[in-house]
Enzyme design. Structure first.
Site, PDB file in Angstrom:
ATOM      1  N   HIS A 126      50.021  35.822  20.895  1.00  0.00           N
ATOM      2  CA  HIS A 126      50.728  36.792  20.453  1.00  0.00           C
ATOM      3  C   HIS A 126      52.526  36.588  21.815  1.00  0.00           C
ATOM      4  O   HIS A 126      52.012  35.687  23.013  1.00  0.00           O
ATOM      5  CB  HIS A 126      50.244  38.189  20.574  1.00  0.00           C
ATOM      6  CG  HIS A 126      51.234  39.026  19.882  1.00  0.00           C
ATOM      7  ND1 HIS A 126      52.310  39.619  20.932  1.00  0.00           N
ATOM      8  CD2 HIS A 126      51.261  39.722  19.561  1.00  0.00           C
ATOM      9  CE1 HIS A 126      52.761  40.055  20.566  1.00  0.00           C
ATOM     10  NE2 HIS A 126      52.084  40.623  19.233  1.00  0.00           N
ATOM     11  N   ASP A 140      44.108  38.683  26.735  1.00  0.00           N
ATOM     12  CA  ASP A 140      44.283  39.113  26.780  1.00  0.00           C
ATOM     13  C   ASP A 140      43.570  40.065  25.495  1.00  0.00           C
ATOM     14  O   ASP A 140      43.285  39.772  24.554  1.00  0.00           O
ATOM     15  CB  ASP A 140      45.656  38.808  25.821  1.00  0.00           C
ATOM     16  CG  ASP A 140      46.664  39.533  24.307  1.00  0.00           C
ATOM     17  OD1 ASP A 140      45.679  40.778  24.447  1.00  0.00           O
ATOM     18  OD2 ASP A 140      47.181  39.724  24.029  1.00  0.00           O
ATOM     19  N   GLN A 174      43.660  42.944  20.658  1.00  0.00           N
ATOM     20  CA  GLN A 174      42.864  43.005  19.637  1.00  0.00           C
ATOM     21  C   GLN A 174      41.531  42.881  19.742  1.00  0.00           C
ATOM     22  O   GLN A 174      40.904  43.283  18.932  1.00  0.00           O
ATOM     23  CB  GLN A 174      43.834  41.622  19.145  1.00  0.00           C
ATOM     24  CG  GLN A 174      44.752  42.039  18.435  1.00  0.00           C
ATOM     25  CD  GLN A 174      45.128  42.522  17.593  1.00  0.00           C
ATOM     26  OE1 GLN A 174      44.446  43.346  16.603  1.00  0.00           O
ATOM     27  NE2 GLN A 174      46.483  42.828  17.394  1.00  0.00           N
ATOM     28  N   LYS A 178      46.179  50.700  19.681  1.00  0.00           N
ATOM     29  CA  LYS A 178      45.352  49.967  18.664  1.00  0.00           C
ATOM     30  C   LYS A 178      43.788  50.384  18.956  1.00  0.00           C
ATOM     31  O   LYS A 178      43.371  50.113  17.789  1.00  0.00           O
ATOM     32  CB  LYS A 178      45.147  48.320  19.648  1.00  0.00           C
ATOM     33  CG  LYS A 178      46.426  47.513  18.846  1.00  0.00           C
ATOM     34  CD  LYS A 178      46.427  45.759  18.758  1.00  0.00           C
ATOM     35  CE  LYS A 178      47.742  45.669  19.581  1.00  0.00           C
ATOM     36  NZ  LYS A 178      49.036  45.643  18.650  1.00  0.00           N
ATOM     37  N   CYS A 207      54.779  37.740  15.777  1.00  0.00           N
ATOM     38  CA  CYS A 207      54.963  38.339  16.880  1.00  0.00           C
ATOM     39  C   CYS A 207      54.616  36.636  17.613  1.00  0.00           C
ATOM     40  O   CYS A 207      53.439  36.913  18.425  1.00  0.00           O
ATOM     41  CB  CYS A 207      55.115  38.823  17.548  1.00  0.00           C
ATOM     42  SG  CYS A 207      56.128  40.128  17.521  1.00  0.00           S
TER      43      CYS A 207
END
Lengths: 413, 141
Positions: free
Chosen positions: A123, A200, A203, A226, A366
């Protein structure tokens, strides 16, 4: 406890609303999840009955707000399996968490000629901060390449992660293809060369049971919005010995110990990295989100999403004419499906589905390097969360049929 | 007729599938690139002038049907027109989408009316106006 889908759906007020005169079919949780009533109520209660700034007041309300804010830090540390609460730093979002690492740890530890390893599936939030740092420091960015099925090609890992590498930064799960990366092999190699690993988790944490200590992450960045929480709350976890060496990156209130006219000394963790009044209501609301996720169970959520994913992939395959991206090995994939109608731009698909009350994400998500890799402008992305149903998938298929009718003339094949 | 039916009419899909004046130009007087960074739609305009008249015009680009059809319609409308006519049409087109004005296109520009449906999908207005904003930059220089 069993997974009670009907009860779960009832906990999310927005799911019983309409969009464009049709029942809402929300398939864009990878962008931001919906919020359960308990989170909404917690935020309302804070503003109605508990509102005060934290860490400052000696009066009851301020003490109460401080207590609730800090309680979320404790809950967060438990949720991700951290050793203690002070290694949980609150930011505004995943992007800010990653920028914090780049600006504080990165500027201290990355020097000319050093290498930072990313993947071609990142991303922009885990790409651009490293581009900026690399430009400033004359460091080198390297990329782990992709296989055609969007899994990582780890065959040359030893040549990519060399002794010059100081940091390996990659997503736990891709926001475009849902690919869940094999982190253990990468982390093992990073340890051999003494590189740090940033994951990261934007998600990942919302869909997968995750334990930062067992999985040996050095840095772990993610966002509340999220995972059923409000927007404006990000989290950075890092190992305590790393955080201890990180200088402040933003100066201001709360992060200081003592201030003179010409210099200051800085507070201990975690305050040293949290300047200014934070998103208090957001953090307190996030605490309610964590409680909700724990009450359902992360493994239960994962199982439900896998079932939906298999069902949706089968139906989309049967639909015919669609280009589907991502691996078919569901053990390496979360509840995200990216696809294209060859010949129809994703934005056109998105607009037609919107009219049917179906919310999906369209575009480059993105992740432009991945789009370049595939030679496409973007994708249509349907993403699932604990509240989605097989009926949602069926609605998506009805919407796609309409796209096929309207664009039948220009469809390639 | 539903919203998407009224938007994705024959005329728009025809311009999308068979873009007019498509391709790069070798010798041009005006050239401008336009991009919508959030969605990635791209349009590149080439104009050749004969005095005040647009004697040749072409475009290349990539993106959704609305952005590319709009660019195709633009080139079709402006071929052989004066810069002043281009500016006036530009104003009328953007007025229709951005200021909710009722357009009064002459018959030769009637394809542009198909774009009016975009107004009902605010997220797509920037797709429809991309080529026109690009033109504005090109002739404003």
């Amino acid at each position: 406890m069993s997974f009670d889908l009907e009860k779960i759906r009832g906990d999310f007020p927005i799911l019983s609303t309409q969009m464009n005169g049709k029942p809402l079919v929300f398939l864009d949780s990878a962008a931001s999840s919906q919020k359960p009533k308990s989170v909404i109520d917690t935020i309302r209660k804070y503003y109605e009955a508990e509102n005060a700034n934290i860490h400052r007041g000696v009066y009851y309300l301020s003490q109460k707000a401080t207590e609730k804010y800090e309680m979320t830090r404790i809950k967060t540390s438990r949720f991700i399996g951290a050793a203690c609460a002070k290694v949980v730093i609150f930011t505004r979002n995943t992007t800010e968490s990653i920028n914090l690492v780049a600006q504080s740890w990165g500027r201290t530890n990355i020097h000319e000629g050093d290498e930072i390893v990313l993947t071609e599936l990142e991303h922009h939030s885990n790409l651009v901060p490293w581009q900026m740092l690399a430009q400033e420091k004359q460091a080198v960015l390297k990329f782990i390449p992709l296989n055609q099925d969007s899994t990582l090609d780890l065959t040359n890992l030893d040549e990519i992660i060399t002794e010059r590498v100081k940091l390996v930064a990659l997503a736990q799960m891709s926001n475009v293809t849902g690919t869940i990366h094999d982190l253990s092999a990468i982390i093992r190699r990073a340890r051999e060369v003494g590189a740090k690993v940033l994951i990261d988790g934007a998600q990942g944490i919302c869909h997968l049971p995750t334990n930062v200590q067992k999985e040996d992450f050095d840095f772990y960045a993610f966002s509340a919005h999220k995972m059923l929480g409000p927007t404006g709350v990000g989290i950075l976890y890092a190992k305590e010995e790393i955080l201890d060496t990180m200088p402040p990156w933003m100066g201001g209130g709360d992060m200081i110990s003592k201030v003179w006219k010409d210099k200051s000394t800085y507070a201990d963790l975690p305050a040293r990295l949290e300047a200014g009044t934070p998103n208090i209501s957001g953090v307190i609301g996030f605490g309610a989100a964590l409680e909700y996720l724990e009450s359902v169970g992360m493994q239960e959520i994962r199982n439900h999403e896998l079932e939906l994913l298999q069902y949706a992939l089968d139906r989309l395959e049967d639909f015919g004419g669609l280009e589907l991206y991502g691996t078919n090995d569901l053990s390496k994939r979360g509840g995200v499906i990216s696809f294209n109608f060859p010949g129809v731009h994703p934005h056109d698909v998105g607009s037609i589905l919107d009219e049917e009350g179906i919310a999906i994400r369209v575009g480059h998500h993105c992740a432009q390097p991945f789009m370049d890799f595939k030679g496409i402008a973007g994708t249509c992305r349907a993403s699932f969360y604990l509240y989605n149903t097989k009926e949602d998938v069926d609605s998506l298929l009805v919407g796609l049929k309409k796209v096929k009718e309207i664009f039948g003339r220009v469809l390639k094949r | 007729m539903s919203l998407s039916d009224s938007l994705y009419q024959e005329v728009l899909l025809d311009h999308y599938q068979n873009p007019r004046h498509h391709g790069k130009m070798e010798h041009f007087h005006l050239h401008q690139e336009g991009v919508n960074p959030l969605c990635g739609d791209e349009v590149e305009l080439f104009l050749k002038l004969n005095g005040d008249i647009i004697s040749e015009i072409s475009f290349v680009g990539k993106g959704c049907s609305i952005s590319q059809a709009s660019a195709s319609m633009l080139t079709d409308c402006l071929y052989g027109k004066t810069i002043a006519e281009a500016k006036s049409l530009l104003q009328e087109f953007k007025g229709m989408l951005l200021e909710d004005k009722v357009p009064n296109f002459s018959e030769e520009y009637e394809d542009l009316e198909s774009m009016e449906a975009v107004k009902k999908i605010p997220a797509r207005i920037k797709c429809a106006t991309l080529a026109w904003n690009t033109l504005e930059k090109a002739i404003g220089k």
